[in-house]
Design a protein around this motif. Structure first.
Motif, PDB file in Angstrom:
ATOM      1  N   GLU A 158       0.861  -1.181   0.000  1.00 29.23           N
ATOM      2  CA  GLU A 158       0.000   0.000   0.000  1.00 29.23           C
ATOM      3  C   GLU A 158       0.897   1.231   0.000  1.00 29.23           C
ATOM      4  OE1 GLU A 158      -4.055  -1.434   2.258  1.00 29.23           O
ATOM      5  OE2 GLU A 158      -2.417  -0.668   3.498  1.00 29.23           O
ATOM      6  N   CYS A 159       0.793   2.017  -1.037  1.00 29.02           N
ATOM      7  CA  CYS A 159       1.705   3.145  -1.231  1.00 29.02           C
ATOM      8  C   CYS A 159       1.033   4.489  -0.975  1.00 29.02           C
ATOM      9  CB  CYS A 159       2.245   3.127  -2.658  1.00 29.02           C
ATOM     10  SG  CYS A 159       3.214   1.671  -3.083  1.00 29.02           S
ATOM     11  N   ASP A 160       1.850   5.456  -0.603  1.00 31.42           N
ATOM     12  CA  ASP A 160       1.422   6.844  -0.425  1.00 31.42           C
ATOM     13  C   ASP A 160       2.259   7.732  -1.344  1.00 31.42           C
ATOM     14  OD1 ASP A 160      -0.091   5.867   1.768  1.00 31.42           O
ATOM     15  OD2 ASP A 160       1.614   6.191   3.109  1.00 31.42           O
ATOM     16  N   ALA A 161       1.678   8.792  -1.845  1.00 28.27           N
ATOM     17  CA  ALA A 161       2.430   9.745  -2.667  1.00 28.27           C
ATOM     18  C   ALA A 161       1.684  11.064  -2.731  1.00 28.27           C
ATOM     19  CB  ALA A 161       2.641   9.204  -4.084  1.00 28.27           C
ATOM     20  N   SER A 162       2.433  12.142  -2.927  1.00 24.16           N
ATOM     21  CA  SER A 162       1.799  13.449  -3.128  1.00 24.16           C
ATOM     22  C   SER A 162       2.711  14.343  -3.942  1.00 24.16           C
ATOM     23  CB  SER A 162       1.461  14.119  -1.787  1.00 24.16           C
ATOM     24  OG  SER A 162       2.629  14.437  -1.059  1.00 24.16           O
ATOM     25  N   ILE A 163       2.118  15.370  -4.505  1.00 28.89           N
ATOM     26  CA  ILE A 163       2.855  16.334  -5.323  1.00 28.89           C
ATOM     27  C   ILE A 163       2.208  17.696  -5.147  1.00 28.89           C
ATOM     28  CG2 ILE A 163       1.435  15.838  -7.360  1.00 28.89           C
ATOM     29  CD1 ILE A 163       3.960  16.287  -9.068  1.00 28.89           C
ATOM     30  N   ILE A 174      -2.656   3.077  -1.518  1.00 27.26           N
ATOM     31  CA  ILE A 174      -3.092   2.613  -2.825  1.00 27.26           C
ATOM     32  C   ILE A 174      -2.323   1.352  -3.212  1.00 27.26           C
ATOM     33  CG2 ILE A 174      -1.463   4.088  -4.098  1.00 27.26           C
ATOM     34  CD1 ILE A 174      -3.607   4.378  -6.267  1.00 27.26           C
ATOM     35  N   SER A 175      -3.015   0.372  -3.759  1.00 26.44           N
ATOM     36  CA  SER A 175      -2.404  -0.889  -4.171  1.00 26.44           C
ATOM     37  C   SER A 175      -2.585  -1.093  -5.669  1.00 26.44           C
ATOM     38  CB  SER A 175      -3.057  -2.060  -3.428  1.00 26.44           C
ATOM     39  OG  SER A 175      -2.893  -1.946  -2.032  1.00 26.44           O
ATOM     40  N   GLY A 176      -1.695  -1.910  -6.242  1.00 23.27           N
ATOM     41  CA  GLY A 176      -1.851  -2.300  -7.634  1.00 23.27           C
ATOM     42  C   GLY A 176      -1.532  -1.235  -8.651  1.00 23.27           C
ATOM     43  N   ILE A 177      -0.785  -0.212  -8.260  1.00 22.51           N
ATOM     44  CA  ILE A 177      -0.345   0.846  -9.176  1.00 22.51           C
ATOM     45  C   ILE A 177       1.168   0.968  -9.057  1.00 22.51           C
ATOM     46  CG2 ILE A 177      -0.435   3.287  -9.759  1.00 22.51           C
ATOM     47  CD1 ILE A 177      -3.002   1.871 -10.453  1.00 22.51           C
ATOM     48  N   LYS A 178       1.880   0.814 -10.180  1.00 18.83           N
ATOM     49  CA  LYS A 178       3.345   0.798 -10.146  1.00 18.83           C
ATOM     50  C   LYS A 178       3.942   2.147  -9.756  1.00 18.83           C
ATOM     51  CE  LYS A 178       5.719   0.497 -14.050  1.00 18.83           C
ATOM     52  NZ  LYS A 178       6.844   1.489 -14.093  1.00 18.83           N
ATOM     53  N   VAL A 230      -7.834   7.549  -1.375  1.00 20.28           N
ATOM     54  CA  VAL A 230      -7.161   6.448  -0.691  1.00 20.28           C
ATOM     55  C   VAL A 230      -7.743   5.100  -1.112  1.00 20.28           C
ATOM     56  CG1 VAL A 230      -6.618   7.847   1.339  1.00 20.28           C
ATOM     57  CG2 VAL A 230      -8.741   6.516   1.292  1.00 20.28           C
ATOM     58  N   GLY A 231      -6.945   4.048  -0.866  1.00 17.08           N
ATOM     59  CA  GLY A 231      -7.400   2.680  -1.006  1.00 17.08           C
ATOM     60  C   GLY A 231      -7.951   2.323  -2.368  1.00 17.08           C
ATOM     61  N   HIS A 253      -7.341   3.532  -6.450  1.00 15.48           N
ATOM     62  CA  HIS A 253      -6.963   2.607  -7.526  1.00 15.48           C
ATOM     63  C   HIS A 253      -7.946   2.691  -8.688  1.00 15.48           C
ATOM     64  CE1 HIS A 253      -7.200  -1.292  -9.626  1.00 15.48           C
ATOM     65  NE2 HIS A 253      -5.877  -1.349  -9.444  1.00 15.48           N
ATOM     66  N   ASP A 254      -9.224   2.635  -8.393  1.00 17.18           N
ATOM     67  CA  ASP A 254     -10.239   2.654  -9.446  1.00 17.18           C
ATOM     68  C   ASP A 254     -10.234   3.984 -10.193  1.00 17.18           C
ATOM     69  OD1 ASP A 254     -10.883   0.127  -8.632  1.00 17.18           O
ATOM     70  OD2 ASP A 254     -12.724   0.706  -7.579  1.00 17.18           O
TER      71      ASP A 254
END
Length: 416
Positions: free
Chosen positions: A110-115, A129-133, A162-163, A167-168
């Motif tokens: 499960e990843c976190d990111a921001s910009i 978030i899962s399933g996103i490279k 989130v979550g 992903h969707d």
């Protein structure tokens, strides 16, 4: 104050930025060449960088810098360049982000990111978030969608998802999913699971001193996974228009509880970017790393950005790290406060008599950390290659109770 180091390097571009387009001048002699360029500073996480993997950590920082500079040379603005740097960091198996992320208690990623864009002050983030490279691509898309304005029926576009919903949303906006089995190491998960179970057994022991010491050692190793106790990666960029941008990405702590969201996704905690305005003489960009809970409770990214409006950047960052982080009343119960930052600030400057119409951007860049080490890389569009450095606390100092601070200066010139 303990454990303070300082170094500075000044880079003088050998040619004006407009020369980078010299190959095109033959076919467009009557057109004024468009100046391109800028500066990027990246980090591969604050924590502990083993000597055995030092080459790999430096190499990924070099690649991230080159990726950002390539975009700047192509005329991209700061947001696009900082995103490019983060994609490179996320794609490395040696960083705790994207493809190299730690695993949670359930064995998933499960990843976190921001910009954040300093020009528009818009921000985009994803958490758990899962399933996103490349989670930073989702954060960047959220930012750009927000800049488009309101949705149908006057709805406000989201800036933080989130979550499963994140992903969707990403997939529906053209970001391809990545099978989970391609993003983790089962052997690493089993190894960390055993160490966590050992730490839990020690919690039931009767020797309290030994319990605390050994438990700390095991959890510290777990949190590093294959990364030597590393956390969030990040970058800060300034383009030749003076726009700044910052971004962060993280796989979080190893064996974390599913659903945990770290500082990499939180507003004002993981990154901050703000162009100069009437109130602020400097444009600033900040990216953080370290213990997410410590960084969230102190909102360190925004605190450091505010501090950078002082005249002496080095002293301002030193005081911010000491007073707003190590000695923060919000972390009074913590024995060790672990974190790191990279900071960039810049302003327009005149480098020649007005008649010559030569202006430039003065860039001051700094990094500071309370962890054992922090790996950084930096590069301007005039440099042939990036410079990298693993900053370490001075011998004999205690991580979480002292800090190191280093940095340099770069001047970007442009004929207008």
């Amino acid at each position: 104050m303990e454990g303070i180091t300082n170094s500075a390097e000044e880079q003088q571009p050998s040619t004006p930025l407009s020369n980078s387009w010299s190959n095109k001048q033959e076919s467009s002699k009557n057109e004024k060449p468009k100046p391109v360029g800028g500066f990027v500073l990246v980090h591969a996480g604050a924590g502990y960088h083993s000597e055995s993997k030092a080459k790999e950590y430096k190499h990924v920082c070099k690649r991230a810098c080159q990726r950002a500079v390539d975009r700047l040379k192509a005329g991209a603005l700061a947001v696009e360049a900082v995103t490019a740097a983060l994609v490179e960091l996320e794609d490395s198996p040696f960083t705790n982000a994207g493809m190299g992320s730690n695993l949670n208690l359930s064995g998933g990623i499960e990843c976190d990111a921001s910009i954040m864009d300093g020009k528009s002050l818009h921000y985009g983030a994803v958490g758990a978030i899962s399933g996103i490279k490349n989670p930073v691509l989702v954060a960047n898309r959220l930012l750009s969608e927000a800049q488009r304005g309101k949705l149908s029926a006057g709805r406000i576009p989201p800036c933080f998802l989130v979550g499963r919903g994140a992903h969707d949303w990403a997939v529906s906006h053209g970001i391809p999913p990545c099978p989970s089995e391609k993003m983790f190491s089962l052997s690493a998960y089993k190894r960390n699971k055993r160490k966590m179970e050992l730490a839990e057994k020690l919690d039931t022991g009767h020797n309290q001193t030994k319990k605390r010491r050994q438990s700390c050692e095991n959890v510290s190793f777990i949190n590093g996974g294959n990364h030597g106790c590393l956390d969030t990666v990040g970058a800060v960029v300034v383009d030749l228009e003076g726009n700044v941008a910052a971004a962060v990405s993280s796989g979080g702590l190893a064996m974390k509880h599913p659903g945990r969201v770290g500082q990499a996704a939180h507003y004002g905690c993981g990154c901050w970017a703000e162009n100069t305005c009437n109130m602020n003489p400097y444009s600033t960009a900040v990216s953080t790393s370290g213990c997410g809970e410590h960084l969230i409770r102190t909102m360190l990214a925004r605190e450091c950005s505010t501090a950078m409006q002082s005249e002496d950047a080095h002293q301002a960052l030193l005081e911010a790290m000491q007073n707003k982080f190590i000695s923060s009343p919000f972390l009074a119960s913590e024995d060790r406060v672990l974190g790191g930052v990279i900071v960039l600030r810049c302003c327009r400057c005149v480098e020649a008599p007005p008649s010559q119409n030569i202006q430039g951007i003065l860039v001051e860049f700094l990094w500071s950390h309370t962890t054992e080490s922090m790996c950084v890389g930096y590069m301007s569009a005039q440099d042939s290659k990036a410079k990298t450095h693993i900053s370490r606390l001075p011998p004999g100092t205690v991580p979480g109770q002292c800090l190191a601070i280093e940095g340099g200066v770069c001047r970007l010139s442009v004929v207008e």
